[in-house]
Design a protein around this motif. Structure first.
Motif, PDB file in Angstrom:
ATOM      1  N   THR A   3       7.362  11.610  -2.102  1.00  0.00           N
ATOM      2  CA  THR A   3       7.737  11.837  -3.490  1.00  0.00           C
ATOM      3  C   THR A   3       7.270  13.224  -3.903  1.00  0.00           C
ATOM      4  O   THR A   3       6.585  13.911  -3.164  1.00  0.00           O
ATOM      5  N   ASN A   4       7.607  13.609  -5.118  1.00  0.00           N
ATOM      6  CA  ASN A   4       7.183  14.915  -5.614  1.00  0.00           C
ATOM      7  C   ASN A   4       5.671  15.039  -5.694  1.00  0.00           C
ATOM      8  O   ASN A   4       5.138  16.124  -5.626  1.00  0.00           O
ATOM      9  N   SER A   5       4.964  13.937  -5.826  1.00  0.00           N
ATOM     10  CA  SER A   5       3.511  13.978  -5.948  1.00  0.00           C
ATOM     11  C   SER A   5       2.840  14.153  -4.596  1.00  0.00           C
ATOM     12  O   SER A   5       1.624  14.234  -4.523  1.00  0.00           O
ATOM     13  N   GLY A   6       3.610  14.198  -3.506  1.00  0.00           N
ATOM     14  CA  GLY A   6       3.017  14.319  -2.183  1.00  0.00           C
ATOM     15  C   GLY A   6       2.710  12.978  -1.552  1.00  0.00           C
ATOM     16  O   GLY A   6       2.177  12.924  -0.450  1.00  0.00           O
ATOM     17  N   THR A   7       3.032  11.902  -2.219  1.00  0.00           N
ATOM     18  CA  THR A   7       2.775  10.580  -1.675  1.00  0.00           C
ATOM     19  C   THR A   7       3.793  10.255  -0.588  1.00  0.00           C
ATOM     20  O   THR A   7       4.994  10.354  -0.805  1.00  0.00           O
ATOM     21  N   ILE A   8       3.300   9.887   0.565  1.00  0.00           N
ATOM     22  CA  ILE A   8       4.137   9.504   1.704  1.00  0.00           C
ATOM     23  C   ILE A   8       4.347   7.993   1.704  1.00  0.00           C
ATOM     24  O   ILE A   8       5.426   7.505   2.004  1.00  0.00           O
ATOM     25  N   ALA A   9       3.287   7.248   1.384  1.00  0.00           N
ATOM     26  CA  ALA A   9       3.346   5.784   1.398  1.00  0.00           C
ATOM     27  C   ALA A   9       2.318   5.237   0.419  1.00  0.00           C
ATOM     28  O   ALA A   9       1.332   5.904   0.096  1.00  0.00           O
ATOM     29  N   THR A  10       2.563   4.026  -0.054  1.00  0.00           N
ATOM     30  CA  THR A  10       1.630   3.337  -0.943  1.00  0.00           C
ATOM     31  C   THR A  10       1.383   1.936  -0.404  1.00  0.00           C
ATOM     32  O   THR A  10       2.139   1.428   0.425  1.00  0.00           O
ATOM     33  N   GLY A  11       0.331   1.321  -0.913  1.00  0.00           N
ATOM     34  CA  GLY A  11       0.027  -0.037  -0.495  1.00  0.00           C
ATOM     35  C   GLY A  11      -1.098  -0.609  -1.315  1.00  0.00           C
ATOM     36  O   GLY A  11      -1.593   0.017  -2.263  1.00  0.00           O
ATOM     37  N   GLY A  12      -1.514  -1.792  -0.949  1.00  0.00           N
ATOM     38  CA  GLY A  12      -2.600  -2.440  -1.661  1.00  0.00           C
ATOM     39  C   GLY A  12      -2.817  -3.863  -1.190  1.00  0.00           C
ATOM     40  O   GLY A  12      -2.175  -4.339  -0.251  1.00  0.00           O
ATOM     41  N   CYS A  13      -3.693  -4.529  -1.888  1.00  0.00           N
ATOM     42  CA  CYS A  13      -4.083  -5.886  -1.526  1.00  0.00           C
ATOM     43  C   CYS A  13      -3.094  -6.912  -2.069  1.00  0.00           C
ATOM     44  O   CYS A  13      -2.168  -6.590  -2.813  1.00  0.00           O
ATOM     45  N   GLN A  14      -3.350  -8.146  -1.728  1.00  0.00           N
ATOM     46  CA  GLN A  14      -2.471  -9.238  -2.140  1.00  0.00           C
ATOM     47  C   GLN A  14      -2.481  -9.459  -3.646  1.00  0.00           C
ATOM     48  O   GLN A  14      -1.440  -9.730  -4.239  1.00  0.00           O
ATOM     49  N   CYS A  15      -3.623  -9.332  -4.301  1.00  0.00           N
ATOM     50  CA  CYS A  15      -3.696  -9.625  -5.737  1.00  0.00           C
ATOM     51  C   CYS A  15      -3.412  -8.413  -6.628  1.00  0.00           C
ATOM     52  O   CYS A  15      -3.202  -8.570  -7.823  1.00  0.00           O
ATOM     53  N   GLY A  16      -3.410  -7.206  -6.060  1.00  0.00           N
ATOM     54  CA  GLY A  16      -3.122  -6.003  -6.844  1.00  0.00           C
ATOM     55  C   GLY A  16      -4.354  -5.332  -7.426  1.00  0.00           C
ATOM     56  O   GLY A  16      -4.233  -4.309  -8.092  1.00  0.00           O
ATOM     57  N   ALA A  17      -5.544  -5.851  -7.169  1.00  0.00           N
ATOM     58  CA  ALA A  17      -6.764  -5.248  -7.705  1.00  0.00           C
ATOM     59  C   ALA A  17      -7.088  -3.911  -7.053  1.00  0.00           C
ATOM     60  O   ALA A  17      -7.738  -3.060  -7.657  1.00  0.00           O
ATOM     61  N   VAL A  18      -6.653  -3.713  -5.803  1.00  0.00           N
ATOM     62  CA  VAL A  18      -6.897  -2.468  -5.079  1.00  0.00           C
ATOM     63  C   VAL A  18      -5.557  -1.911  -4.612  1.00  0.00           C
ATOM     64  O   VAL A  18      -4.776  -2.605  -3.959  1.00  0.00           O
ATOM     65  N   ARG A  19      -5.284  -0.656  -4.959  1.00  0.00           N
ATOM     66  CA  ARG A  19      -4.046   0.026  -4.569  1.00  0.00           C
ATOM     67  C   ARG A  19      -4.414   1.400  -4.015  1.00  0.00           C
ATOM     68  O   ARG A  19      -5.441   1.981  -4.383  1.00  0.00           O
ATOM     69  N   TYR A  20      -3.567   1.930  -3.140  1.00  0.00           N
ATOM     70  CA  TYR A  20      -3.826   3.240  -2.542  1.00  0.00           C
ATOM     71  C   TYR A  20      -2.529   4.004  -2.341  1.00  0.00           C
ATOM     72  O   TYR A  20      -1.436   3.441  -2.386  1.00  0.00           O
ATOM     73  N   ALA A  21      -2.681   5.307  -2.097  1.00  0.00           N
ATOM     74  CA  ALA A  21      -1.561   6.178  -1.753  1.00  0.00           C
ATOM     75  C   ALA A  21      -1.969   7.028  -0.559  1.00  0.00           C
ATOM     76  O   ALA A  21      -3.116   7.483  -0.474  1.00  0.00           O
ATOM     77  N   LEU A  22      -1.022   7.239   0.363  1.00  0.00           N
ATOM     78  CA  LEU A  22      -1.240   8.113   1.510  1.00  0.00           C
ATOM     79  C   LEU A  22      -0.441   9.389   1.299  1.00  0.00           C
ATOM     80  O   LEU A  22       0.733   9.340   0.935  1.00  0.00           O
ATOM     81  N   SER A  23      -1.082  10.536   1.560  1.00  0.00           N
ATOM     82  CA  SER A  23      -0.402  11.818   1.381  1.00  0.00           C
ATOM     83  C   SER A  23      -0.109  12.503   2.709  1.00  0.00           C
ATOM     84  O   SER A  23       0.275  13.665   2.729  1.00  0.00           O
ATOM     85  N   ALA A  24      -0.285  11.798   3.807  1.00  0.00           N
ATOM     86  CA  ALA A  24       0.067  12.311   5.133  1.00  0.00           C
ATOM     87  C   ALA A  24       0.802  11.213   5.881  1.00  0.00           C
ATOM     88  O   ALA A  24       0.576  10.026   5.637  1.00  0.00           O
ATOM     89  N   ASP A  25       1.667  11.618   6.778  1.00  0.00           N
ATOM     90  CA  ASP A  25       2.403  10.661   7.583  1.00  0.00           C
ATOM     91  C   ASP A  25       1.421   9.957   8.522  1.00  0.00           C
ATOM     92  O   ASP A  25       0.723  10.617   9.290  1.00  0.00           O
ATOM     93  N   PRO A  26       1.329   8.642   8.479  1.00  0.00           N
ATOM     94  CA  PRO A  26       0.333   7.952   9.292  1.00  0.00           C
ATOM     95  C   PRO A  26       0.753   7.774  10.747  1.00  0.00           C
ATOM     96  O   PRO A  26       1.939   7.660  11.060  1.00  0.00           O
ATOM     97  N   ALA A  27      -0.240   7.746  11.625  1.00  0.00           N
ATOM     98  CA  ALA A  27      -0.046   7.348  13.018  1.00  0.00           C
ATOM     99  C   ALA A  27      -0.170   5.827  13.045  1.00  0.00           C
ATOM    100  O   ALA A  27      -1.122   5.262  12.498  1.00  0.00           O
TER     101      ALA A  27
END
Length: 153
Positions: A3-27
């Motif tokens: 995306t424009n923000s540099g985010t390559i991927a997003t994710g998080g836990c089952q309940c939504g309490a913890v979320r993250y964004a990756l700014s590099a292409d993962p191995a």
């Protein structure tokens, strides 16, 4: 997926309490070692690995468990979803591939801990199967509705 923000991927836990964004292409990789089996509650764990500075926590933060003197694992303190694996001093962190909002984004290209690979792993893809919800009477389907956080923010 960038995306424009540099985010390559997003994710998080089952309940939504913890979320993250990756700014590099993962191995992408899998690990069959016994510690990963226990930590994931599965025959293997699947990971998306990025440099430390390419992971940003966008909501909440995981709790951690030192699974050895060399590494720690992160998990949601509210629902227990396994979220990370990190060796100390290596400069990279792995998020669990299943916690990605789009876990099919890339196939693993390496396997670690192959000494722990179960002899039936290759046969799993060829098992007869059913779809989620098959065999559940229509009047019961509402009870099976997911309470998971959606696969997006």
């Amino acid at each position: 997926m960038a995306t424009n923000s540099g985010t390559i991927a997003t994710g998080g836990c089952q309940c939504g309490a913890v979320r993250y964004a990756l700014s590099a292409d993962p191995a992408m990789s899998v690990c069959f070692c016994r510690m990963c089996q226990k930590a994931s509650g599965n025959y293997f764990a699947a990971f998306a690995t990025v440099p430390d500075d390419a992971l940003a926590w966008t909501k909440g933060k995981p709790a951690t468990f030192a699974s050895s003197a060399a590494a720690e694992r992160g998990f949601c303190p509210a629902c227990g979803t396994p979220l990370t694996f990190k060796y100390h001093g290596k400069g990279r962190i792995s998020v669990t591939a299943g916690s990605l909002d789009d876990p099919a984004r890339a196939a693993p290209d390496h396997a670690h801990g192959v000494e722990g690979r179960m002899p039936f792993i290759a046969a799993i893809a060829h098992l007869p199967g059913s779809r989620t919800g098959d065999g559940i009477p229509a009047v019961e389907l509402a009870r099976y509705a997911s309470r998971q956080h959606p696969d997006h923010d």
